[in-house]
Design a protein around this motif. Sequence first.
Motif, short mmCIF file in Angstrom:
data_model
loop_
_atom_site.label_atom_id
_atom_site.label_comp_id
_atom_site.label_asym_id
_atom_site.label_seq_id
_atom_site.Cartn_x
_atom_site.Cartn_y
_atom_site.Cartn_z
N PRO A 142 0.83 -1.55 -0.05
CA PRO A 142 -0.10 -0.13 0.26
C PRO A 142 0.24 1.43 0.19
O PRO A 142 2.42 1.37 0.13
CB PRO A 142 -1.00 0.34 1.30
N GLY A 143 -0.11 2.31 -0.43
CA GLY A 143 0.79 3.75 -0.36
C GLY A 143 1.31 4.15 -1.72
O GLY A 143 1.72 2.78 -2.72
N GLU A 144 1.97 4.79 -1.44
CA GLU A 144 2.63 5.57 -2.98
C GLU A 144 3.70 5.17 -2.82
O GLU A 144 4.85 4.95 -4.26
CB GLU A 144 3.31 7.10 -2.92
N ASP A 145 5.15 5.08 -2.12
CA ASP A 145 6.10 4.76 -2.37
C ASP A 145 6.85 3.16 -1.81
O ASP A 145 6.02 2.71 -1.06
CB ASP A 145 7.29 5.03 -1.03
N GLY A 146 7.44 3.02 -3.42
CA GLY A 146 7.94 1.48 -3.42
C GLY A 146 8.65 1.23 -2.22
O GLY A 146 9.04 2.31 -1.76
N ASN A 147 8.69 -0.51 -2.15
CA ASN A 147 9.79 -0.14 -0.85
C ASN A 147 10.24 -2.33 -1.29
O ASN A 147 10.20 -2.47 -2.50
CB ASN A 147 9.23 -0.75 0.45
N LEU A 148 11.34 -2.67 -0.67
CA LEU A 148 12.19 -3.98 -0.74
C LEU A 148 11.10 -4.81 -1.13
O LEU A 148 11.12 -5.93 -1.79
CB LEU A 148 13.03 -3.70 0.60
N GLU A 149 9.93 -4.63 -0.45
CA GLU A 149 9.13 -5.76 -0.53
C GLU A 149 8.35 -6.03 -2.39
O GLU A 149 8.48 -6.78 -2.42
CB GLU A 149 6.99 -5.85 0.64
N ASP A 150 8.24 -4.90 -2.70
CA ASP A 150 7.75 -5.24 -3.92
C ASP A 150 9.09 -5.57 -5.11
O ASP A 150 8.69 -5.57 -5.66
CB ASP A 150 7.36 -2.90 -4.44
N CYS A 151 10.40 -5.32 -4.53
CA CYS A 151 11.00 -5.75 -6.01
C CYS A 151 11.11 -7.15 -5.34
O CYS A 151 12.16 -7.64 -6.53
CB CYS A 151 12.30 -4.82 -5.26
N LEU A 152 10.79 -7.44 -4.07
CA LEU A 152 11.05 -9.23 -3.44
C LEU A 152 10.12 -10.03 -3.99
O LEU A 152 9.21 -10.44 -3.73
CB LEU A 152 11.61 -9.52 -2.07
N GLN A 153 9.68 -10.20 -5.36
CA GLN A 153 8.45 -11.14 -6.10
C GLN A 153 9.29 -11.55 -7.01
O GLN A 153 10.25 -11.68 -7.71
CB GLN A 153 7.59 -10.09 -6.49
N ARG A 154 8.83 -13.03 -6.77
CA ARG A 154 8.67 -14.83 -8.52
C ARG A 154 9.00 -13.81 -8.83
O ARG A 154 8.23 -12.92 -9.15
CB ARG A 154 7.94 -15.69 -7.69
N ASN A 284 15.98 -14.01 -13.42
CA ASN A 284 14.77 -13.80 -13.83
C ASN A 284 13.80 -13.35 -14.96
O ASN A 284 13.11 -13.91 -15.78
CB ASN A 284 13.80 -12.88 -12.64
N PRO A 285 14.78 -12.30 -15.72
CA PRO A 285 14.27 -11.84 -16.34
C PRO A 285 14.28 -12.53 -18.01
O PRO A 285 13.95 -12.34 -18.72
CB PRO A 285 15.06 -10.10 -16.57
N MET A 286 15.48 -13.06 -17.87
CA MET A 286 16.07 -14.03 -18.94
C MET A 286 15.31 -15.21 -19.08
O MET A 286 15.23 -15.56 -19.98
CB MET A 286 17.85 -14.35 -19.05
N ALA A 287 14.95 -15.23 -17.70
CA ALA A 287 13.93 -17.21 -17.80
C ALA A 287 13.17 -16.26 -18.55
O ALA A 287 12.15 -17.26 -19.29
CB ALA A 287 14.02 -17.33 -16.56
N GLU A 306 10.38 -19.16 -9.76
CA GLU A 306 8.86 -19.48 -8.86
C GLU A 306 10.10 -19.16 -7.81
O GLU A 306 9.69 -19.90 -6.02
CB GLU A 306 8.90 -21.66 -8.96
N ILE A 307 11.93 -19.37 -7.92
CA ILE A 307 12.49 -18.75 -6.54
C ILE A 307 11.43 -17.72 -5.89
O ILE A 307 11.45 -17.04 -6.54
CB ILE A 307 13.66 -18.42 -7.01
N ARG A 308 11.13 -17.46 -4.59
CA ARG A 308 10.89 -16.97 -3.93
C ARG A 308 11.67 -15.95 -3.32
O ARG A 308 13.29 -16.47 -1.93
CB ARG A 308 10.10 -16.76 -1.87
N PRO A 309 12.16 -13.98 -3.85
CA PRO A 309 13.03 -14.03 -2.59
C PRO A 309 13.37 -13.20 -1.58
O PRO A 309 12.27 -13.29 -1.72
CB PRO A 309 13.67 -12.51 -3.87
N THR A 310 14.58 -13.84 -1.70
CA THR A 310 14.76 -12.61 0.22
C THR A 310 15.64 -11.25 0.14
O THR A 310 15.66 -10.88 1.29
CB THR A 310 15.44 -14.11 1.00
N GLU A 311 16.59 -11.68 -0.73
CA GLU A 311 17.54 -10.56 -1.02
C GLU A 311 17.40 -9.50 -2.16
O GLU A 311 17.68 -10.39 -3.15
CB GLU A 311 18.69 -10.59 -0.17
#
Length: 342
Positions: A142-154, A284-287, A306-311
């Motif tokens: 939620p909210g306007e600003d992006g954060n780490l959670e928004d980046c760490l997606q499968r 991910n992008p090449m896959a 399908e890998i769930r990113p952690t970092e």
Amino acid sequence: MPESKLVTVQRHIMDQQAMHPEATGAFTRLLWDLTLAAKIISREVNKAGLVDILGTTGSSNVQGEEVQKLDCYAQDTIFKAMDHGGHLCCMASEEVSDVIEIPARFPKGRYVLVFDPLDGSSNIDVNVSVGTIFSILRKITPGEDGNLEDCLQRGVRQVAAGYVIYGSSTMMVYTAGQGAHGFTLDSSLGEFLLSHENIQMPEQGKIYSVNEGNAHTWDTGTKAYVDFVKSPQTDRKGKSHRYIGSMVADLHRNLFKGGIFLYPADCRNADKPKPKLRLLYEANPMAYIVEQAGGLAITGTERIMEIRPTELHQRVPIVIGSKDDVTEYERFYRARGLPTDL
Ligand code: P6P
């Protein structure tokens, strides 16, 4: 020879958008801004050799400008092209340790851009092809600003992905989930023109790409697989070894000719395998591109996307390419050697 359509990447993206009635055009404008950055980087990369020769006067070039390292230049170019369009809530880059915020003075949007501004840049001064790799995700917090959670997606959550290869010609290959499509830059027009629509990767290839100098670090399955594919078999010749050391260049060749690219983890410490390539902005992008072209991308046992990113800068082993080749590799990896039922 089918009549080639005169289609710019912008037109193609708009046609793709038409398939998504809910699309607001923000995604289209985001990709347009990215193609501008690609053209600017292409111009600089293509004269890098020249700058390098003329730059012997020290750290400044003939125009007296400070000669930036090209990967820093590519980073700055993408940031400046993408930070103000109002499409992104944040970015992440191979060159920057933390999530990159959108400057407060600019509007924010619903997308995340993750990228490697210039992959393989160590090859620049020997004139080997290098590339920009990008992955686009939707904001999920939620909210306007992006954060780490928004980046760490499968990887399966990617809205689009692609790369630009700066080689004998500059090409952009991208997917938005409706196939993988290639565009070649006509620098006299400053346009990326459709040159390879709906790329289909051969189901099996005659090429294997891996740094054989790392063979002593591989797991037994990988060792057995590489020994097997390079040797003539009853039903086929051995594969040819082709390795440029620039992922975009190696994968671009295999995308069209077929074949398998491997960057396994260093398994000398079995408890702590050490992969090299990055998940979010290389694997991910090449896959996504390769899967859209009919290929596969795995770690050995798991689908890359399908890998769930952690970092943010997480590394993964990657085996990617023609469907039959990757499927055969997985049998060796799981068997930890030559499969008994081969
Ligand atoms: P090595 C370039 O530095 C890169 O990140 C990829 O583009 C390339 O596939 C790989 O590393 C090459 O690594 O260890 O074989 O030099």
